[in-house]
Design an enzyme around this catalytic site. Structure first.
Site, mmCIF file in Angstrom:
data_model
loop_
_atom_site.group_PDB
_atom_site.id
_atom_site.type_symbol
_atom_site.label_atom_id
_atom_site.label_comp_id
_atom_site.label_asym_id
_atom_site.label_seq_id
_atom_site.Cartn_x
_atom_site.Cartn_y
_atom_site.Cartn_z
ATOM 1 N N GLU A 74 0.828 -1.211 0.000
ATOM 2 C CA GLU A 74 0.000 0.000 0.000
ATOM 3 C C GLU A 74 0.858 1.254 0.000
ATOM 4 O O GLU A 74 0.492 2.263 -0.619
ATOM 5 C CB GLU A 74 -0.952 -0.017 1.193
ATOM 6 C CG GLU A 74 -1.944 -1.173 1.194
ATOM 7 C CD GLU A 74 -2.699 -1.306 -0.121
ATOM 8 O OE1 GLU A 74 -3.103 -0.276 -0.694
ATOM 9 O OE2 GLU A 74 -2.880 -2.444 -0.592
ATOM 10 N N TYR A 120 -1.386 -8.822 -10.968
ATOM 11 C CA TYR A 120 -0.461 -8.404 -9.916
ATOM 12 C C TYR A 120 0.875 -9.140 -10.047
ATOM 13 O O TYR A 120 1.943 -8.516 -10.133
ATOM 14 C CB TYR A 120 -1.046 -8.704 -8.545
ATOM 15 C CG TYR A 120 -2.220 -7.869 -8.124
ATOM 16 C CD1 TYR A 120 -2.175 -7.121 -6.949
ATOM 17 C CD2 TYR A 120 -3.405 -7.836 -8.860
ATOM 18 C CE1 TYR A 120 -3.263 -6.370 -6.526
ATOM 19 C CE2 TYR A 120 -4.495 -7.081 -8.452
ATOM 20 C CZ TYR A 120 -4.414 -6.362 -7.283
ATOM 21 O OH TYR A 120 -5.483 -5.617 -6.874
#
EC number: 3.4.11.2
Length: 473
Positions: free
Chosen positions: A327, A402
């Site tokens: 993040e 991803y």
């Protein structure tokens, strides 16, 4: 250099996005949102106004916004009453006089209602109630659940957000806190987000949280092996690396019951910040805020200058530290550098994934090469039916986007060598700071750093569903 997406196709009701054409609107570019929110937690009641400042990219007889199911009390254009029609997920506004091309105009919307998430193929996204509070998780189409907007990642704007709610609750909004005043039983919080920000990256978090300052700095005295090996830091005889960046203000909002576990799980936050700044350049925002809700969340939530984790992501054993790093990496890749449209999402998720692998190696865990080999083996046995450069709307958040995105970067590193690869990552982040990016632009940047064509390489890794062999495996 800030790259800009081409203006949306003509037509007030669509952005022309190939994946999500119903979201976003044509004919204007938003400059600024001024949101004034009054929220009552128990009844989940929001009374609000939004002042949207925009520039017309074509002559407009009407303007459209993406907007949820609220009762609209009035609409003004440049301070004058305007006609409006709410139809489905669109708010259509007809000003008293047409808006000429190039004109800067304001639309003011006053509304009230019970905010709730927007349904999507990825589940409910947007404003959602917690057991005792609220959160906003807008990626990719949830922003209209709480304010009228041009909901497309390419239309980035500045924000001022005011939230008034009961005083026992702490409020965190994606921006710098500029005012906090208490009157009777309520507190007003005012935040400014000056950097260009996509609508899906704006967030509001409300809960009974402790405020925690995250000021940890310094480096690993016995690890830090990746940066030393790559000669990206300033080595000292002791093995530590001296910081060349200013400390980024970092704070957190945490449920009191999770404070001890949080201190352990997020104890290396300052070190992560320094590590990523050395790899990608200076942190792109004025602050970084972490929120841990008192409820469980399926996944952490990405926002501009902020990351939101569920109580289930905090256990005192650093079980989810890779997510903490992931993040934080999004602040460069996804937030500062925002995709021009959703086809390019691997530029967000592949980069954040590879940052996880680099951190693992730097902090004494598995090397990036070992993690690449492990994920290559896992993906190899899955169906070869995703093109990473254009995965399709149903597979935007597929695990392969991803992980194969991370593998593409690892393969590129082997293809062009460490010096060129890490110089590419830093210049990519710095040259497109607060701008919009595309796969084509990244390929061109990689070729410039390599000094040769990489067309065959990127065709194998981004445009071909079959997984190529991993270099060095």
């Amino acid at each position: 250099m800030i790259s800009k997406a081409p203006a949306p196709a003509p037509g007030a009701d669509t952005s022309g996005d190939p994946y999500l054409p119903a979201h976003g609107n044509g004919g204007y570019r938003t400059r600024h949102y001024d949101l004034n929110l009054d929220y009552k937690v128990a009844p989940n009641r929001l009374s609000a106004s939004a002042v949207i400042t925009a520039e017309a990219t074509q002559a407009l007889s009407r303007v459209s916004f993406d907007f949820g199911t609220f009762r609209i009390n009035r609409v003004l254009v440049d301070g004058k009453p305007a006609k409006y029609l709410k139809r489905g997920a669109k708010l259509h506004v007809k000003p008293a006089k047409p808006i000429p091309v190039g004109a800067v105009f304001t639309v003011e919307v006053h509304y009230v209602g019970n905010p709730h998430p927007v349904g999507s193929r990825w589940g409910d996204v947007g404003w959602d109630e917690l057991t005792d509070g609220a959160l906003v998780a807008s990626q990719p189409v949830g922003a209209p659940s709480w304010f009228p907007c041009n909901d497309h990642p390419s239309d980035k704007a500045a924000y001022r957000v005011s939230v008034t709610t009961a005083s026992p609750y702490l409020v965190a909004v994606t921006g710098t806190l500029v005012e906090r005043t208490t009157s009777a039983s309520t507190t007003k919080w005012v935040f400014e987000r000056r950097e260009p920000t996509a609508t899906y990256l704006m967030s509001v978090q409300i809960g009974r949280y402790d405020e925690v300052e995250l000021t940890g700095r310094g480096w690993f005295p016995h690890t830090g092996v990746l940066l030393r090996r790559l000669s990206l830091g300033i080595g000292r005889a002791s093995g530590q690396v001296e910081s060349i960046f200013e400390t980024v203000p970092q704070r957190a909002a945490v449920p009191p019951r999770l404070r001890r576990a949080f201190d352990r799980d997020f104890g290396r936050q300052g070190r992560m910040m320094e590590f990523l700044q050395r790899l990608f350049g200076a942190y792109p925002f004025a602050e970084y805020v972490i929120v841990v809700t008192d409820d469980d969340l399926d996944d952490p939530i990405e926002a501009q200058g902020m990351a939101i984790f569920g109580a289930n992501h905090v256990d005192g054993r650093r079980t989810h530290e890779r997510l903490v790093l992931h993040e934080l990496a999004h602040q460069w890749f996804g937030n500062s550098l925002t995709v021009a449209d959703w086809r390019h999402i691997w530029l967000n998720e592949g980069f954040a994934t590879y940052a996880e692998w680099l951190w693992s190696e730097e902090s004494g865990g598995q090397s990036a090469a070992a993690l690449a080999r492990a994920w290559h083996a896992r993906i190899k046995i899955k169906p070869a039916d995703v093109r990473i450069a254009d995965p399709g709307v149903t597979r935007m958040f597929d695990e392969r986007v991803y992980k194969r995105g991370g593998l593409t970067l690892h393969a590129l590193r082997a293809e062009i060598g460490d010096p060129a690869f890490f110089a590419l990552l830093k210049s990519w982040a710095e040259e497109h700071r607060h701008g919009l990016v595309t796969t084509e632009a990244f390929v061109a940047a990689a070729e410039a750093h390599a000094g040769r064509s990489l067309g065959a390489f990127f065709t194998r890794w981004l445009d071909t569903p079959a997984l190529p062999p991993l270099p060095g495996s």
